[in-house]
Design an enzyme around this catalytic site. Structure first.
Site, PDB file in Angstrom:
ATOM      1  N   ASP A   1      -6.786  -9.085  13.494  1.00 17.89           N
ATOM      2  CA  ASP A   1      -6.252 -10.428  12.960  1.00 17.89           C
ATOM      3  C   ASP A   1      -7.043 -11.284  13.009  1.00 17.89           C
ATOM      4  OD1 ASP A   1      -3.599  -9.194  12.688  1.00 17.89           O
ATOM      5  OD2 ASP A   1      -3.041 -10.718  14.294  1.00 17.89           O
TER       6      ASP A   1
ATOM      7  N   ARG B   1       5.128 -19.768   6.546  1.00 17.59           N
ATOM      8  CA  ARG B   1       5.752 -18.324   6.728  1.00 17.59           C
ATOM      9  C   ARG B   1       6.791 -18.676   5.444  1.00 17.59           C
ATOM     10  NH1 ARG B   1       6.812 -16.649  12.912  1.00 17.59           N
ATOM     11  NH2 ARG B   1       7.833 -14.063  12.324  1.00 17.59           N
TER      12      ARG B   1
ATOM     13  N   ASN C   1      -5.057 -10.004   8.183  1.00 18.26           N
ATOM     14  CA  ASN C   1      -5.230  -8.772   9.026  1.00 18.26           C
ATOM     15  C   ASN C   1      -6.313  -7.815   7.967  1.00 18.26           C
ATOM     16  OD1 ASN C   1      -3.511  -7.181   7.854  1.00 18.26           O
ATOM     17  ND2 ASN C   1      -2.066  -7.972   8.792  1.00 18.26           N
TER      18      ASN C   1
ATOM     19  N   ARG D   1      -0.564 -17.928   2.705  1.00 15.04           N
ATOM     20  CA  ARG D   1      -1.333 -17.727   4.465  1.00 15.04           C
ATOM     21  C   ARG D   1      -2.566 -18.587   3.791  1.00 15.04           C
ATOM     22  NH1 ARG D   1       0.682 -15.373   8.560  1.00 15.04           N
ATOM     23  NH2 ARG D   1       3.144 -15.618   8.435  1.00 15.04           N
TER      24      ARG D   1
ATOM     25  N   GLU E   1      -3.651  -7.202  -1.668  1.00 15.49           N
ATOM     26  CA  GLU E   1      -3.352  -5.810  -1.224  1.00 15.49           C
ATOM     27  C   GLU E   1      -5.441  -5.243  -1.561  1.00 15.49           C
ATOM     28  OE1 GLU E   1      -1.983  -3.387   1.847  1.00 15.49           O
ATOM     29  OE2 GLU E   1      -1.679  -5.724   1.187  1.00 15.49           O
TER      30      GLU E   1
ATOM     31  N   CYS F   1       0.480  -1.293   0.098  1.00  9.48           N
ATOM     32  CA  CYS F   1       0.478  -0.394   0.283  1.00  9.48           C
ATOM     33  C   CYS F   1       1.039   1.066  -0.108  1.00  9.48           C
ATOM     34  CB  CYS F   1      -0.961   0.072   1.130  1.00  9.48           C
ATOM     35  SG  CYS F   1      -0.383  -0.279   2.659  1.00  9.48           S
TER      36      CYS F   1
ATOM     37  N   CYS G   1      -6.907  -0.928   4.980  1.00  5.45           N
ATOM     38  CA  CYS G   1      -6.370  -1.793   4.539  1.00  5.45           C
ATOM     39  C   CYS G   1      -6.043  -3.187   4.884  1.00  5.45           C
ATOM     40  CB  CYS G   1      -4.852  -1.629   4.214  1.00  5.45           C
ATOM     41  SG  CYS G   1      -3.360  -1.789   5.417  1.00  5.45           S
TER      42      CYS G   1
ATOM     43  N   GLU H   1      -1.600 -16.595  12.637  1.00  7.86           N
ATOM     44  CA  GLU H   1      -2.272 -15.176  11.305  1.00  7.86           C
ATOM     45  C   GLU H   1      -2.487 -15.353  10.207  1.00  7.86           C
ATOM     46  OE1 GLU H   1      -2.307 -11.854   9.317  1.00  7.86           O
ATOM     47  OE2 GLU H   1      -0.731 -11.594  10.827  1.00  7.86           O
TER      48      GLU H   1
ATOM     49  N   GLU I   1      11.949 -13.451   7.584  1.00  4.48           N
ATOM     50  CA  GLU I   1      11.990 -13.793   8.095  1.00  4.48           C
ATOM     51  C   GLU I   1      12.396 -14.541   8.878  1.00  4.48           C
ATOM     52  OE1 GLU I   1       9.320 -13.498   9.321  1.00  4.48           O
ATOM     53  OE2 GLU I   1       7.372 -13.066   7.496  1.00  4.48           O
TER      54      GLU I   1
ATOM     55  N   ARG J   1       9.523 -10.411   2.403  1.00  2.04           N
ATOM     56  CA  ARG J   1       9.832 -10.430   3.340  1.00  2.04           C
ATOM     57  C   ARG J   1      10.593 -11.020   3.801  1.00  2.04           C
ATOM     58  NH1 ARG J   1       4.239  -8.177   6.158  1.00  2.04           N
ATOM     59  NH2 ARG J   1       3.244  -6.905   5.393  1.00  2.04           N
TER      60      ARG J   1
END
Length: 506
Positions: free
Chosen positions: A418, A349, A439, A472, A357, A308, A465, A436, A340, A338
């Site tokens: 979440d 993960r 979200n 996931r 998004e 975003c 957002c 999670e 991790e 990302r």
């Protein structure tokens, strides 16, 4: 708070000739210039010592929060530049703070030593239930750009982080689905690897073959059918490399700096500049990483971490007609990355992941209304189509957690929800850690303030957002439903259709 500052102000010409008259001028400065804006019964700042040596005025200024000495110094520079320029044709060349001591009682006393690792912080000492912050070598840029205030704020953040240390973020259950019958209790990742559905390509990066690709594309189809089209979200294509300055505005820098994949361009395009690198690779058939590093420019961007921020950047310093609101967008034009660290395991993960998004922009009432509609739509998907066992919890927003703040936003409408799901392979639902997998955040005016956009009438704008992580969703769905389509929910299978054949390799 108590402050004591030692500074030097340098002029364009010697000012020794002013020594005799300077005591009167200092008295006037203390009684008039440094009293402006200070409540009558309170202390501001005072010059307690001064000396003139050639072109330099050496000062010691003490003060309080009502007029901090570094602000007093900036005020003094402007005053003397105007006065000496008009009367003696002498200008102020520079100001420089050699030493600056600040004593204060933080909201919470640290249990261990606090450090802020920037060159302007000499030392932070805990003494007599106070902190003594010793600063050094602050030039005019450091003073004008409010480094002092930011250092003090950073100290408070670090104290909170140290106290936060092992504590969980705020977590408040707000809704829970009914329990579902356990269909499967195995970790889906190794089984998918064994069947050739996926293959680990790199750390946290998976190659998805036709079966998992079709499942995730079906998740996207469901999101489009159940959420994006009915609620009239418009698709956009957002950049997937983001300048660090953009993340600085949104707060991802420094909060998530340890999780970015950074981008470096070549130092030069010129093939001759790269000739030794090419020769080395041709001869050795190996990558000379040290030599490669020398040929890359400094990182100035990162691969998409959260989709975003570029969208908020688009509205920078703009006025949005109220009749255009709300604005609703979605993006699924590329991968996010990302790092991790040690938290990697299976597909639940990842370092590289695919995400839809969803961003909405409007008045406070519009943003909250869209949030409620989204929650109902997500409930329908997870309950009626995927038939998951899941729950919703109100948690500390990411931008607060990264600052070491434990609670929630004061305004209850602002914050993060979440969506968490039980993974049977992790153990009993009552004792194991839930994942999670989704979200939804209402950020209030955080991003509109950061980028300075409002309505055409100057009214505040809120944003919201929600990121749909397809990996996931996949991890949760397969962990609860297994890898056999005959055991999957009928509504989902109807949308999915026939799965591709598994690829058999020898």
């Amino acid at each position: 708070m108590r402050f004591s500052l030692e500074a030097t102000m340098e002029f364009s010409k010697p000012i020794d000739f002013l020594k005799l008259d300077f005591p009167k001028l200092i008295a006037r400065i203390n009684s008039e210039l440094f009293r402006k804006g200070v409540p009558q019964e309170q202390e501001g700042s005072r010059i307690v010592h001064w000396n003139i040596i050639g072109t330099k005025l050496i000062l010691t200024i003490e003060g309080s929060t009502y007029l901090r000495p570094h602000d007093a110094l900036l005020r003094l520079r402007k005053f003397l530049a105007q006065k000496f320029g008009r009367e003696y044709n002498i200008g102020v060349r520079s100001i420089f703070v050699k030493n600056y001591e600040i004593r204060f009682k933080p909201k919470r006393m640290p249990k261990e030593k606090v450090e802020v690792k920037v060159p302007w912080v000499k030392e932070i000492v805990q003494k007599d239930k106070e902190l003594l912050v010793k600063l050094q070598d602050l030039d005019s840029t450091a003073l004008e750009d409010r480094y002092v205030e930011r250092i003090l704020k950073r100290i408070e953040e670090k104290i909170n982080q140290k106290l936060y240390g092992g504590k969980a973020e705020h977590w408040e259950l707000i809704w829970k689905s009914r329990k579902r019958k356990v269909v499967w209790d195995k970790d889906p990742t190794p089984e998918m690897e064994r069947r050739g559905w996926i293959k680990r390509f790199n750390v946290g990066v998976w190659l998805h073959m036709p079966i998992t690709t079709k499942i995730m594309r079906t998740f996207q189809k469901i999101a489009e059918r159940e959420i994006l089209r009915p609620l009239k979200f418009e698709e956009v294509m957002l950049p997937k490399t983001v300048p660090l300055e953009v993340w600085l505005q949104t707060g991802h820098v420094p909060g998530s700096s340890n999780s970015f994949f950074y981008v470096c361009r070549p130092e030069k395009w010129d093939p001759e500049f790269w000739e030794d690198f090419a020769d080395w690779v041709k001869v050795t058939r190996k990558i000379p990483y040290d030599l490669l590093t020398e040929k890359l420019a400094e990182p100035n961007a990162g691969i998409c971490f959260a989709q975003c921020p570029p969208l908020y950047w688009y509205f920078k310093k703009k006025l949005i007609p109220e009749k255009e609101l709300p604005l609703k967008f979605w993006d699924a034009s590329g991968v996010s990355y990302r790092w991790e660290g040690g938290g990697l395991h299976g597909i639940e993960r990842d370092c590289e992941f695919h995400r839809i998004e969803i961003v909405w922009i409007g008045t406070k009432e519009q943003v909250i209304d869209i949030k409620e509609k989204l929650l109902e739509r997500f409930k329908r998907i997870f309950d009626k189509i995927l038939e998951l066992e899941w729950r919703m919890a109100r948690v500390t927003p990411w931008y607060m957690a990264q600052a070491g703040q434990l609670g929630l936003e004061e305004e209850k409408e602002i914050g993060t929800i979440d969506f968490e799901a039980w993974l049977p392979w992790r153990g009993p639902r009552e004792k194991s850690e839930w994942l999670e997998f989704q979200n939804l955040t209402v950020a209030g005016t955080k991003f509109s303030d950061a980028w300075n956009f409002k309505t055409e009438k100057g009214k505040e704008i809120w944003t919201g957002c929600s990121g749909i992580g397809l990996e996931r969703w996949l991890a949760v769905f397969l962990a609860q439903k297994g890898l056999e389509p005959k055991k999957w929910p009928k509504k989902f299978v109807k949308i999915l259709g026939k799965l591709p054949k598994e690829i058999k390799l020898i």
